[in-house]
Design a protein around this motif. Structure first.
Motif, PDB file in Angstrom:
ATOM      1  N   GLY A 122      81.333  37.953 -36.756  1.00 23.71           N
ATOM      2  CA  GLY A 122      81.192  39.389 -36.610  1.00 23.71           C
ATOM      3  C   GLY A 122      82.340  40.019 -35.860  1.00 23.71           C
ATOM      4  N   TRP A 134      77.948  32.700 -44.987  1.00 25.11           N
ATOM      5  CA  TRP A 134      78.437  33.995 -44.509  1.00 25.11           C
ATOM      6  C   TRP A 134      79.362  34.582 -45.574  1.00 25.11           C
ATOM      7  N   LYS A 193      74.244  27.511 -43.545  1.00 20.30           N
ATOM      8  CA  LYS A 193      74.092  28.953 -43.728  1.00 20.30           C
ATOM      9  C   LYS A 193      75.364  29.521 -44.346  1.00 20.30           C
ATOM     10  N   THR A 196      74.310  28.457 -34.957  1.00 22.93           N
ATOM     11  CA  THR A 196      74.330  29.579 -35.907  1.00 22.93           C
ATOM     12  C   THR A 196      74.534  30.904 -35.190  1.00 22.93           C
ATOM     13  N   GLU A 197      73.881  31.059 -34.037  1.00 27.17           N
ATOM     14  CA  GLU A 197      73.997  32.313 -33.281  1.00 27.17           C
ATOM     15  C   GLU A 197      75.438  32.552 -32.831  1.00 27.17           C
ATOM     16  N   ASN A 234      77.639  33.527 -35.732  1.00 23.49           N
ATOM     17  CA  ASN A 234      77.404  34.912 -36.136  1.00 23.49           C
ATOM     18  C   ASN A 234      78.199  35.878 -35.260  1.00 23.49           C
TER      19      ASN A 234
END
Length: 483
Positions: free
Chosen positions: A132, A84, A82, A124-125, A128
């Motif tokens: 963040g 970012w 993924k 992934t969570e 994030n």
């Protein structure tokens, strides 16, 4: 005249006009106040109360615009397939990225950076949440994902976020999280969190896991060794209950498909007793893995009731050689008491007390007076323990079967602790007597502890008790007798 008055009023200065208007309003207000109801007065009051509404703050704007939408991104980080879209100026808050962008790394001047993830806890969570956090002045982490966030924060060397994860883990230790959090604390070197969780296990092992044996499969050999050897292990009831729990734990480890709801409760006994080989289980190839765990049982305190001795013999788990030395020590201790040499321990050797004292425990469910005794051989000292009117009392009963009738007073050393737990089974409140030396005559009682009125039930009471002095070698015992 009318025209002149109108002109005068028209040219009247603002100060005079406001003064006249205010006086009129005040007179009108006085008349209105007399006619309005109490409900209307409250409404008027509420209209004059300022209402605060938080506008979107800079941090939230930055988070939405730069992190969520990826505006003006100057670097893309790829992890777990993924992308970012991020910003180097924010990533530099991490020691990991600060070194990357400041040194001679291949990625220093690149705008696309792939990073391999070797830690299975990083998802992934959790990434994030961590990425963040660079764009926020505060962050909210759910306990169910805190281990993943901790793993990612450790990778990126984010000390502040690691500290916050530690606090969340400490606050949320419970039967559902304890093993996972303990393993994470070991993996990421969180010594304070590890110590806190180990104490949680030491308090709950014999109360919670004895009743919820299906959860025993989560505890591996290393963790169980650490729990059983913990100096604050709460032995609820007697040492024999610890043995029975460990027997069940080993059985479940050896039979992972066993189902408590479907299979027979006798399966555990049959597993150990049905073997035709007389080799003690702990000396077999399969059982040696669990030897260190059983070494932390206080064997001398297993052999205090004939029924318990029979169970241990039939199980063939513990080697006979371990038990024979205990039988010898207990026999010498009993002879010393019977002959009047040992009137009980006097000097408090805290290390000896910590290692050799009997361990007992009891749960008091309701705010009523309770009295009880723990069954088993107690070297002729019959002690009754009571909770009466928020006080804990010990009384030495007069026992007609005492074999030490010529000794009217016996010395004991004891330590008593009372704790209450919250809904996560964490310690909510505790009180202790500390280590105390008592000299008890027959029928004498001593108040050990007064409890505050705000102690909630159930109460978890643990007692350490030493009834005999250290047993010297036989030669020293012979010299003692001659003198």
């Amino acid at each position: 005249m009318g025209k002149v008055f109108s002109a005068a009023a028209y040219y009247c200065p603002d100060v005079v006009t406001r003064s006249i208007s205010n006086r009129f309003i005040q007179r009108g207000s006085k008349r209105k106040k007399e006619s309005i109801s109490e409900d209307e007065a409250e409404l008027i009051k509420s209209l004059h109360s300022p209402k605060r509404k938080k506008l979107i703050c800079t941090a939230h704007y930055i988070y939405k615009a730069l992190f969520v939408e990826g505006k003006d991104s100057d670097v893309t980080v790829n992890m777990l397939n993924k992308d970012w879209k991020l910003h180097k100026v924010y990533l530099r808050q991490s020691h990991y990225f600060n070194s990357m962008f400041s040194g001679s790394w291949n990625e220093t001047n690149k705008s696309y950076i792939p990073i391999e993830v070797a830690d299975p806890n990083i998802a992934t969570e959790s990434l994030n949440v961590v990425f963040g956090s660079f764009y926020l002045d505060e962050i909210s982490i759910e306990p169910c994902v805190v281990v993943g966030v901790l793993a990612a924060a450790t990778l990126f060397q984010m000390e502040g976020l690691i500290e916050q994860c530690c606090e969340i883990m400490a606050e949320n230790v419970c039967p559902l999280t304890a093993v996972q959090f303990y393993n994470a604390a070991c993996r990421y070197g969180l010594q304070n969190v590890k110590a806190l969780i180990l104490e949680w296990f030491a308090i709950n092992l014999l109360e919670y896991y004895y009743k919820n044996v299906s959860r025993l499969h989560e505890i591996d050999t290393e963790l169980m060794t650490d729990i059983v050897s913990h100096p604050k292990l709460c032995v609820i009831q007697t040492e024999m209950f610890l043995y029975l729990l460990l027997r069940k734990w080993v059985f479940i480890q050896c039979n992972p498909n066993w189902d408590e709801m479907e299979d027979s409760p006798k399966d555990c006994e049959q597993f150990f007793r049905s073997s035709e080989d007389n080799t003690p289980f702990l000396l077999t190839e399969r059982g040696m893995e669990y030897m260190n765990v059983f070494r932390h049982i206080r064997l001398g305190h297993l052999l205090l009731h004939i029924r318990d001795v029979s169970i241990i013999t039939l199980d063939k788990i513990i080697p006979e050689t371990w038990l024979l030395s205990v039988y010898a020590s207990q026999w010498v201790a009993m002879l010393r008491i019977s002959s009047g040499i040992d009137k009980g321990p006097v000097d408090i050797n805290e290390q000896h007390f910590k290692n050799e004292s009997m361990r007992f425990g009891r749960v008091i469910e309701s705010n009523e007076n309770h009295s009880w005794r723990w069954n088993g051989f107690t070297y002729g000292v019959d002690l009754v323990w009571s909770v009466i009117d928020h006080s804990l009392i010990v009384k030495r009963q007069r026992n007609t079967t005492e074999y030490t009738t010529h000794i009217s007073t016996r010395n004991i050393i004891t330590r008593l602790e009372v704790i209450t737990l919250n809904e996560k089974r964490q310690v909510k409140k505790r009180a202790t007597t500390g280590v105390r030396s008592l000299s008890l005559s027959r029928n004498q009682e001593v108040k050990l502890l007064d409890l505050d009125k705000d102690f909630e039930y159930p109460l978890y009471i643990t007692v350490n008790l030493l009834l005999t002095s250290p047993v010297p070698d036989l030669a020293a015992g012979s010299r003692e007798l001659n003198t």
